[in-house]
Design a protein around this motif. Structure first.
Motif, PDB file in Angstrom:
ATOM      1  N   ILE A 182      -9.451  -0.101 -10.355  1.00 23.33           N
ATOM      2  CA  ILE A 182     -10.350  -0.137  -9.180  1.00 23.33           C
ATOM      3  C   ILE A 182     -10.649   1.294  -8.735  1.00 23.33           C
ATOM      4  CG2 ILE A 182     -10.565  -0.871  -6.763  1.00 23.33           C
ATOM      5  CD1 ILE A 182      -8.865  -3.301  -7.421  1.00 23.33           C
ATOM      6  N   VAL A 183      -9.621   2.136  -8.750  1.00 22.01           N
ATOM      7  CA  VAL A 183      -9.822   3.546  -8.349  1.00 22.01           C
ATOM      8  C   VAL A 183     -10.845   4.199  -9.286  1.00 22.01           C
ATOM      9  CG1 VAL A 183      -8.729   5.797  -8.010  1.00 22.01           C
ATOM     10  CG2 VAL A 183      -7.447   3.736  -7.502  1.00 22.01           C
ATOM     11  N   TYR A 184     -10.688   3.937 -10.574  1.00 20.63           N
ATOM     12  CA  TYR A 184     -11.579   4.558 -11.558  1.00 20.63           C
ATOM     13  C   TYR A 184     -13.033   4.143 -11.322  1.00 20.63           C
ATOM     14  CZ  TYR A 184     -13.637   5.775 -16.067  1.00 20.63           C
ATOM     15  OH  TYR A 184     -14.445   6.282 -17.043  1.00 20.63           O
ATOM     16  N   THR A 185     -13.271   2.832 -11.177  1.00 13.80           N
ATOM     17  CA  THR A 185     -14.666   2.372 -11.006  1.00 13.80           C
ATOM     18  C   THR A 185     -15.241   2.852  -9.665  1.00 13.80           C
ATOM     19  OG1 THR A 185     -13.741   0.246 -10.322  1.00 13.80           O
ATOM     20  CG2 THR A 185     -14.676   0.338 -12.505  1.00 13.80           C
ATOM     21  N   THR A 186     -14.401   2.819  -8.622  1.00 11.96           N
ATOM     22  CA  THR A 186     -14.883   3.276  -7.302  1.00 11.96           C
ATOM     23  C   THR A 186     -15.215   4.766  -7.341  1.00 11.96           C
ATOM     24  OG1 THR A 186     -13.384   1.662  -6.330  1.00 11.96           O
ATOM     25  CG2 THR A 186     -14.363   3.242  -4.825  1.00 11.96           C
ATOM     26  N   ALA A 187     -14.335   5.542  -7.984  1.00  7.00           N
ATOM     27  CA  ALA A 187     -14.563   6.989  -8.048  1.00  7.00           C
ATOM     28  C   ALA A 187     -15.805   7.310  -8.873  1.00  7.00           C
ATOM     29  CB  ALA A 187     -13.343   7.673  -8.649  1.00  7.00           C
ATOM     30  N   MET A 232       0.831  -1.206   0.000  1.00  5.88           N
ATOM     31  CA  MET A 232       0.000   0.000   0.000  1.00  5.88           C
ATOM     32  C   MET A 232       0.871   1.264   0.000  1.00  5.88           C
ATOM     33  SD  MET A 232      -3.091   0.836   2.557  1.00  5.88           S
ATOM     34  CE  MET A 232      -2.066   0.729   3.989  1.00  5.88           C
ATOM     35  N   LYS A 233       1.965   1.227   0.788  1.00  7.49           N
ATOM     36  CA  LYS A 233       2.841   2.396   0.864  1.00  7.49           C
ATOM     37  C   LYS A 233       3.438   2.741  -0.502  1.00  7.49           C
ATOM     38  CE  LYS A 233       3.945   2.218   5.699  1.00  7.49           C
ATOM     39  NZ  LYS A 233       4.649   1.374   6.635  1.00  7.49           N
ATOM     40  N   LEU A 234       3.653   1.724  -1.320  1.00  2.00           N
ATOM     41  CA  LEU A 234       4.222   1.963  -2.655  1.00  2.00           C
ATOM     42  C   LEU A 234       3.250   2.706  -3.569  1.00  2.00           C
ATOM     43  CD1 LEU A 234       5.900  -1.485  -3.466  1.00  2.00           C
ATOM     44  CD2 LEU A 234       7.055   0.637  -2.895  1.00  2.00           C
ATOM     45  N   HIS A 235       1.957   2.516  -3.315  1.00  8.76           N
ATOM     46  CA  HIS A 235       0.970   3.043  -4.274  1.00  8.76           C
ATOM     47  C   HIS A 235       0.021   4.090  -3.699  1.00  8.76           C
ATOM     48  CE1 HIS A 235       2.096   0.058  -7.278  1.00  8.76           C
ATOM     49  NE2 HIS A 235       2.213  -0.783  -6.288  1.00  8.76           N
ATOM     50  N   GLN A 236       0.054   4.313  -2.382  1.00  9.87           N
ATOM     51  CA  GLN A 236      -0.996   5.144  -1.773  1.00  9.87           C
ATOM     52  C   GLN A 236      -1.010   6.590  -2.271  1.00  9.87           C
ATOM     53  OE1 GLN A 236      -0.328   4.742   2.449  1.00  9.87           O
ATOM     54  NE2 GLN A 236       0.947   6.559   2.526  1.00  9.87           N
ATOM     55  N   ARG A 237       0.172   7.143  -2.533  1.00 12.11           N
ATOM     56  CA  ARG A 237       0.201   8.548  -2.970  1.00 12.11           C
ATOM     57  C   ARG A 237      -0.478   8.711  -4.315  1.00 12.11           C
ATOM     58  NH1 ARG A 237       5.703  11.486  -2.847  1.00 12.11           N
ATOM     59  NH2 ARG A 237       4.370  13.292  -3.105  1.00 12.11           N
ATOM     60  N   PHE A 238      -0.172   7.790  -5.212  1.00 12.26           N
ATOM     61  CA  PHE A 238      -0.782   7.950  -6.528  1.00 12.26           C
ATOM     62  C   PHE A 238      -2.273   7.638  -6.512  1.00 12.26           C
ATOM     63  CE2 PHE A 238      -2.182   7.228 -10.708  1.00 12.26           C
ATOM     64  CZ  PHE A 238      -1.759   8.410 -11.300  1.00 12.26           C
ATOM     65  N   VAL A 239      -2.649   6.608  -5.748  1.00 13.57           N
ATOM     66  CA  VAL A 239      -4.081   6.254  -5.649  1.00 13.57           C
ATOM     67  C   VAL A 239      -4.858   7.450  -5.098  1.00 13.57           C
ATOM     68  CG1 VAL A 239      -5.715   4.816  -4.357  1.00 13.57           C
ATOM     69  CG2 VAL A 239      -3.777   3.758  -5.501  1.00 13.57           C
ATOM     70  N   ILE A 246     -12.311   7.307  -0.807  1.00 15.21           N
ATOM     71  CA  ILE A 246     -12.250   6.458  -2.011  1.00 15.21           C
ATOM     72  C   ILE A 246     -10.957   5.639  -2.022  1.00 15.21           C
ATOM     73  CG2 ILE A 246     -11.960   6.539  -4.533  1.00 15.21           C
ATOM     74  CD1 ILE A 246     -13.975   8.804  -4.575  1.00 15.21           C
ATOM     75  N   ALA A 247      -9.851   6.296  -1.716  1.00  8.11           N
ATOM     76  CA  ALA A 247      -8.554   5.599  -1.737  1.00  8.11           C
ATOM     77  C   ALA A 247      -8.547   4.452  -0.726  1.00  8.11           C
ATOM     78  CB  ALA A 247      -7.436   6.588  -1.447  1.00  8.11           C
ATOM     79  N   GLN A 248      -9.124   4.688   0.455  1.00  6.17           N
ATOM     80  CA  GLN A 248      -9.184   3.619   1.472  1.00  6.17           C
ATOM     81  C   GLN A 248     -10.047   2.457   0.978  1.00  6.17           C
ATOM     82  OE1 GLN A 248     -10.296   5.054   5.368  1.00  6.17           O
ATOM     83  NE2 GLN A 248      -8.632   6.527   5.420  1.00  6.17           N
ATOM     84  N   ASP A 249     -11.207   2.795   0.420  1.00 11.10           N
ATOM     85  CA  ASP A 249     -12.100   1.751  -0.114  1.00 11.10           C
ATOM     86  C   ASP A 249     -11.390   0.923  -1.190  1.00 11.10           C
ATOM     87  OD1 ASP A 249     -14.110   2.508   1.519  1.00 11.10           O
ATOM     88  OD2 ASP A 249     -15.288   3.561   0.013  1.00 11.10           O
ATOM     89  N   CYS A 250     -10.612   1.629  -2.027  1.00  9.48           N
ATOM     90  CA  CYS A 250      -9.905   0.939  -3.128  1.00  9.48           C
ATOM     91  C   CYS A 250      -8.927  -0.085  -2.570  1.00  9.48           C
ATOM     92  CB  CYS A 250      -9.128   1.936  -3.978  1.00  9.48           C
ATOM     93  SG  CYS A 250     -10.205   2.918  -4.971  1.00  9.48           S
ATOM     94  N   PHE A 251      -8.182   0.296  -1.556  1.00 15.15           N
ATOM     95  CA  PHE A 251      -7.197  -0.638  -1.002  1.00 15.15           C
ATOM     96  C   PHE A 251      -7.882  -1.831  -0.329  1.00 15.15           C
ATOM     97  CE2 PHE A 251      -4.077   2.878  -1.375  1.00 15.15           C
ATOM     98  CZ  PHE A 251      -3.124   2.176  -2.098  1.00 15.15           C
ATOM     99  N   VAL A 252      -9.026  -1.597   0.303  1.00 11.82           N
ATOM    100  CA  VAL A 252      -9.749  -2.715   0.929  1.00 11.82           C
ATOM    101  C   VAL A 252     -10.300  -3.638  -0.167  1.00 11.82           C
ATOM    102  CG1 VAL A 252     -11.694  -3.361   2.402  1.00 11.82           C
ATOM    103  CG2 VAL A 252     -10.292  -1.387   3.004  1.00 11.82           C
TER     104      VAL A 252
END
Lengths: 193, 164
Positions: free
Chosen positions: A78-83, A26-33, A50-56
């Motif tokens: 996943i970010v796109y569909t969730t957003a 998660m740490k590798l990708h959280q900033r961009f997500v 949204i970002a939290q939901d995406c990671f879950v």
């Protein structure tokens, strides 16, 4: 942040039952997500949700991830569909910001920095403001291309579009972004571009 | 967007053909207008690429991991048990069953008359009304309805969780 494990190694660890490895992934990708989510919501609280939901969601369906694409591409889809679901629920109105109101705010904010830093920060602030004024789809394409360094094919996978459609969208988004920057900076844009 | 700008973007993104690329490259060198648009597009690229990514709040990772800890771990039998062990156990059982059947068939004397006759099955007359009265049927249906509702509840919960 430098991590000694690759995405694939971390995913294998998580699938082997090591939940702590997911924190590293998660740490590798959280900033961009978070950045990508922010491009859609224009609001930090919503973007964080949204970002939290995406990671879950990504954790729940991690065993369905096939190594046919990059993990980041899969995660961004996943970010796109969730957003998009979030925006549909909220019926978010994308409001244009008043360009004249932006300039004094930035000047006040960076007043304690040196000249070079001020110039750089101002430029970045202007561009960010301009991206905020774009439609969510345009902002997402720009962010995926420039900040996530995704290819047109990968952006197509994220947005569920053909690479040629993404190419056209990217051209249009650039054009609109340029217009927005010009609107914000008025005559100063000539010095910047 | 004009044609020159379109060509320059294709050139910068590398989405043009080899011929177009060569032509645009030559035009950038020789044509002042092409050169100007090329410089503008290049500046735009460096300006937009330089934007920093946004940082989520300090508690972001902690919040996600709190939610992740409520989820069941991913450890599957597939990842925990070596595949060779599974094949080994399967092979052992297959071998013993085959060996047992082999020994059994080998010991049968196929030429000998055994005098074995299939037993005759005579069903006793069964008075079903003695056991299946209306109370029993009602209880049976009642239990069925409860089980059905329990399963439906589980299904709906799963769907709701998937939607969230």
């Amino acid at each position: 942040m430098q991590n000694k494990y690759s995405d694939t190694e971390l995913i294998n660890k998580v699938l082997g039952g090591d939940k702590a490895a997911y924190a590293d992934l998660m740490k590798l990708h959280q900033r961009f997500v978070f950045t990508l989510a922010l491009r859609f919501t224009k609001n930090r609280e919503d973007a964080e949700e949204i970002a939290q939901d995406c990671f879950v969601k990504a954790y729940r369906s991690l065993n369905t991830f096939k190594n046919t694409s990059k993990f980041s591409t899969w995660l961004y889809s996943i970010v796109y569909t969730t957003a998009m679901t979030f925006l549909r629920k909220k019926r978010l109105d994308v409001q244009s910001l008043d360009a004249e109101g932006v300039l004094p705010k930035v000047e006040n904010h960076v007043s304690d920095l040196n000249a070079d830093e001020v110039e750089h920060k101002s430029k970045m602030a202007f561009v960010k403001r301009a991206i905020d004024q774009l439609l969510p789809d345009d902002a997402a394409v720009i962010t995926l291309f420039y900040q996530a360094e995704q290819s047109l094919e990968e952006i197509g996978q994220v947005l569920g579009m053909e690479p040629n459609t993404v190419k056209v969208k990217l051209h249009r988004a650039r054009h609109r972004l340029k217009e927005k920057i010009e609107n914000i900076l008025h005559h100063e844009v000539r010095e910047l571009l | 967007m004009n044609l020159i700008e379109q060509r320059i973007w294709d050139y910068l993104d590398g989405t043009d053909t080899a011929e177009q690329r060569e032509l645009t490259g030559r035009l950038i060198k020789s044509d002042l207008l092409y050169r100007q648009v090329y410089d503008e597009c290049n500046s735009f690229n460096s300006l937009v690429s330089a934007i920093d990514q946004e940082e989520p709040s300090m508690g972001f990772s902690r919040n996600v991991m709190e939610r992740i800890n409520l989820e069941p771990a991913h450890a599957s039998f597939k990842s925990l048990i070596d595949r060779r062990i599974i094949f080994g156990i399967a092979g052992f059982f297959l071998f013993t069953i085959t060996a047992l059947l082999g020994v059994l068939f080998y010991q049968i004397d196929w030429s000998q008359e055994t005098g074995f006759k299939m037993p005759q099955l005579i069903l006793l007359s069964l008075d079903s009304s003695k056991y299946l009265n209306s109370t029993i049927v009602n209880i049976f249906f009642f239990i069925d309805v409860i089980i059905g509702m329990y399963l439906l509840d589980g299904f709906l919960r799963k769907r709701l969780r998937a939607k969230q």
